[in-house]
Design an enzyme around this catalytic site. Structure first.
Site, PDB file in Angstrom:
ATOM      1  N   THR A  13       0.909  -2.156   3.009  1.00  0.00           N
ATOM      2  CA  THR A  13       2.022  -1.721   3.985  1.00  0.00           C
ATOM      3  C   THR A  13       1.650  -0.578   4.928  1.00  0.00           C
ATOM      4  O   THR A  13       1.776  -0.703   6.127  1.00  0.00           O
ATOM      5  CB  THR A  13       3.102  -0.864   2.882  1.00  0.00           C
ATOM      6  N   ILE A 128       5.295  13.675   7.038  1.00  0.00           N
ATOM      7  CA  ILE A 128       5.416  15.185   7.211  1.00  0.00           C
ATOM      8  C   ILE A 128       3.972  15.851   7.617  1.00  0.00           C
ATOM      9  O   ILE A 128       3.346  15.823   7.183  1.00  0.00           O
ATOM     10  CB  ILE A 128       6.033  15.838   5.875  1.00  0.00           C
ATOM     11  N   GLY A 179      11.843  -1.247  -3.602  1.00  0.00           N
ATOM     12  CA  GLY A 179      10.536  -1.180  -3.240  1.00  0.00           C
ATOM     13  C   GLY A 179      10.206   0.322  -3.225  1.00  0.00           C
ATOM     14  O   GLY A 179       8.868   0.309  -2.963  1.00  0.00           O
ATOM     15  N   GLU A 182       6.854   1.111  -7.841  1.00  0.00           N
ATOM     16  CA  GLU A 182       6.066  -0.031  -8.211  1.00  0.00           C
ATOM     17  C   GLU A 182       6.412  -0.692  -9.391  1.00  0.00           C
ATOM     18  O   GLU A 182       7.116  -0.113 -10.379  1.00  0.00           O
ATOM     19  CB  GLU A 182       4.625   0.254  -8.075  1.00  0.00           C
ATOM     20  N   LYS A 197      -1.108  15.441  -4.858  1.00  0.00           N
ATOM     21  CA  LYS A 197      -0.652  16.061  -3.555  1.00  0.00           C
ATOM     22  C   LYS A 197      -0.770  17.528  -3.539  1.00  0.00           C
ATOM     23  O   LYS A 197      -0.986  18.277  -2.677  1.00  0.00           O
ATOM     24  CB  LYS A 197       0.736  15.415  -3.160  1.00  0.00           C
ATOM     25  N   GLY A 295       6.310   5.078   3.297  1.00  0.00           N
ATOM     26  CA  GLY A 295       6.728   4.198   4.316  1.00  0.00           C
ATOM     27  C   GLY A 295       5.663   3.872   5.358  1.00  0.00           C
ATOM     28  O   GLY A 295       4.986   4.729   5.810  1.00  0.00           O
TER      29      GLY A 295
HETATM   30  N1  HSE Z   1       4.615   6.506  -4.421  1.00  0.00           N
HETATM   31  C1  HSE Z   1       4.614   7.548  -3.454  1.00  0.00           C
HETATM   32  C2  HSE Z   1       6.345   8.447  -3.596  1.00  0.00           C
HETATM   33  C3  HSE Z   1       4.422   7.678  -2.170  1.00  0.00           C
HETATM   34  O1  HSE Z   1       7.158   7.584  -4.147  1.00  0.00           O
HETATM   35  O2  HSE Z   1       6.718   9.336  -3.069  1.00  0.00           O
HETATM   36  C4  HSE Z   1       3.152   7.522  -1.963  1.00  0.00           C
HETATM   37  O3  HSE Z   1       2.421   8.510  -2.323  1.00  0.00           O
END
Ligand code: HSE
Length: 423
Positions: A13, A128, A179, A182, A197, A295
Site C-alpha cells: 500500500t 504527521i 482495512g 490486519e 513509535k 494510509g
Molecule cells: N497499523 C498502524 C495503525 C499504522 O493502525 O496506526 C502503521 O503503523
C-alpha cells in the site's frame, strides 16, 4: 538539475503511494523495485513491470543507485538489506518503525561510519511531520514530555466502542472490514506498534537510546464496554496512549497503555483512525500535531518529503542534513512501571455486604492511596455490585499491593479493570 536514482524495497500500500507520488517529481527516478511476488497485479496505471526484481540485493549492490527506499517492513531481511545498502554508501529513506525501534542503533552506527543519512519521517504517525521538526526546527528545546495517540487501528476500535456501544470484538471486526486492522491484529491491539513509535520519538526527543524491551506495553484487548460506559459517566474517554517523559533526575518513563482521558483534553477529541502527538518542551511550550497516521497518501507525503529534502541537500553537499544525524550514544535509564505515579480508575466487583466501601477505603488508605471519586450504581441480579474508584496520584506498586489486599477480603470478588487516568 541532477536526477537521483532510487531503488525501492516493497510495493505494498505505502510503496504504491510513494511510486505514484514520485511520478510528479523528475528529480528522483525509481530504477528498480524489489518485491516478493513479481507476478502480483499492482494498482498502478501503465506500470512498467520490468522495474520489478525479486532480489533486493540487485538494488543494494547496484552502483548506480543513490538512495534505497524501504517500505517493506519487518526485521529480517530488512535489516540485512539496509545494512548492505549502507555499506555500499546508499542513503536510506524508510517507513520501518519496528526495525528502527529494535535495531536502529546498529543501523545509525553503520550510517555514521559510512557517511550516509537515514531519514524516517514515515515511520511515526504516517503523514504527521514529527521526526524532522524534532530534529531541526525544535532542536533548541529541551523536550520533556510526549503523550500521543500513535495507532489508528486501536483509536478506531475505541471510538466505535464508545460511540456505537460496540463490544471490542465487533469493533475489531469493523476495523478489519475497513482495512485498518490486519487479519492478525496483534501488533496494533497489543500496543506493540505504538511502542515502536514512542521508542523512536523518545530516543530523538531525549537524546538517549531507549530499549524497546523495557517499554511497559499494554494493549486494548481487555477494555470492556462497562469501562467505556463508566468512563463516559465520569467525564472521560478511553484512549491508547503512548507516553514518554524525561524525569528531573535524567531517567525516562516510556510506556504504552490505555488511559481514561478527560473529555476536555485535546487527545480525547481525536477520533477514529486519526493520530495525534502532544509534545512539551522548553522554551516552546506545548504543541499538538494531529492527522492521518497511516494510509498510502499521507505516508507517501512523508516518504517523498524525505526524498526531496535529502536530494536537495545532496545537490550541494556530501554531508547532507547534519542535524538529522543520530547524536545519542547514551543508554536511557528507563523506570519500571511499578515506580510510576498515576491517577487510577479501578473497577471492583464486590458482594452486597455492609461495610464494603469502608473496606475499600481502609485498604486504599493503608497503601497511601487517596480516593477522589467512588461510584456504585445499585446491585446486580446476583447480589454483587460494581464499584468504581478514581484515585489521586498514587504509586503503581502501592496500587498493585492494595488490589492484592482487596482480593483477600471475602467481600471483594474480583478486580474487573485497572486503568490509568490522564486529566
Ligand atoms: N497499523 C498502524 C495503525 C499504522 O493502525 O496506526 C502503521 O503503523
Amino acid at each position: 538539475m541532477k536526477t537521483f536514482k532510487a531503488g525501492m524495497i516493497g510495493l505494498g500500500t505505502v510503496g504504491v503511494g510513494v511510486y505514484k507520488l514520485l511520478q510528479s517529481f523528475n528529480k528522483i527516478k525509481i530504477e528498480n523495485i524489489a518485491v516478493k511476488n513479481i507476478n502480483k497485479k499492482r494498482d498502478i496505471e501503465n506500470f512498467n513491470t520490468n522495474l520489478l526484481t525479486d532480489n533486493p540485493f540487485d538494488i543494494v549492490n547496484n552502483p548506480d543507485i543513490d538512495i534505497v527506499i524501504e517500505v517493506a517492513g519487518g526485521i529480517s531481511p530488512a535489516f540485512e538489506i539496509l545494512s548492505a545498502a549502507i555499506k555500499n554508501k546508499k542513503h536510506i529513506v524508510t517507513a520501518n518503525k519496528e526495525l528502527l525501534a529494535k535495531r536502529g542503533s546498529e543501523l545509525f552506527g553503520l550510517a555514521k561510519e559510512n557517511n550516509v543519512t537515514i531519514l524516517y519521517e514515515a515511520a511515526v504517525a504516517g503523514g504527521i511531520p514529527i521526526i524532522m521538526p524534532i530534529k531541526t526546527t525544535l532542536c533548541a528545546n529541551k523536550i520533556n514530555k510526549i503523550a500521543a495517540i500513535l495507532n489508528g487501528t486501536t483509536n478506531y476500535i475505541l471510538t466505535k466502542m464508545a460511540e456505537k456501544e460496540l463490544s471490542y470484538e465487533t469493533a475489531l471486526k469493523q476495523a478489519q472490514d475497513l482495512g485498518y486492522a490486519e487479519t492478525d491484529p496483534t501488533g496494533d491491539v497489543e500496543g506493540f506498534d505504538a511502542a515502536y513509535k514512542i521508542a523512536i520519538l523518545s530516543t530523538i526527543s531525549f537524546n538517549k537510546k531507549i530499549d524497546i524491551n523495557k517499554i511497559y506495553t499494554e494493549g486494548i484487548t481487555n477494555i470492556k464496554p462497562q469501562d467505556i460506559k463508566a468512563a463516559k459517566e465520569l467525564g472521560y474517554t478511553i484512549k491508547l496512549i503512548a507516553m514518554g517523559q524525561l524525569l528531573d533526575d535524567g531517567r525516562v518513563d516510556v510506556r504504552v497503555h490505555p488511559m481514561l482521558v478527560a473529555k476536555k483534553h485535546l487527545l480525547a477529541k481525536v477520533k477514529n483512525a486519526t493520530n495525534s502527538i502532544m509534545i512539551s518542551g522548553y522554551p516552546v511550550g506545548d504543541l499538538v500535531l494531529t492527522g492521518a497516521g497511516a494510509g498510502a497518501e499521507p505516508t507517501s507525503s512523508s516518504v517523498v518529503g524525505d526524498l526531496l529534502t535529502l536530494t536537495s541537500e545532496l545537490e550541494i553537499s556530501d554531508y547532507p542534513l547534519p542535524l538529522t544525524k543520530c547524536k545519542h550514544d547514551e543508554n536511557a535509564v528507563q523506570i519500571d512501571i511499578g515506580d510510576t505515579y498515576n491517577e487510577y480508575y479501578i473497577s471492583i466487583q464486590a458482594s452486597n455486604n455492609p461495610g464494603v466501601i469502608g473496606i475499600i477505603g481502609t485498604i486504599c488508605g493503608k497503601n497511601n492511596i487517596n480516593i477522589s471519586t467512588i461510584m456504585q450504581k445499585g446491585i446486580d441480579e446476583d447480589n454483587t455490585a460494581e464499584i468504581v474508584v478514581i484515585t489521586e496520584k498514587s504509586k503503581e506498586s502501592d496500587v498493585k499491593n492494595a488490589l492484592e489486599n482487596l482480593l483477600k477480603s471475602d467481600s471483594i470478588n474480583k478486580i474487573n479493570s485497572l486503568l490509568r487516568v490522564m486529566n
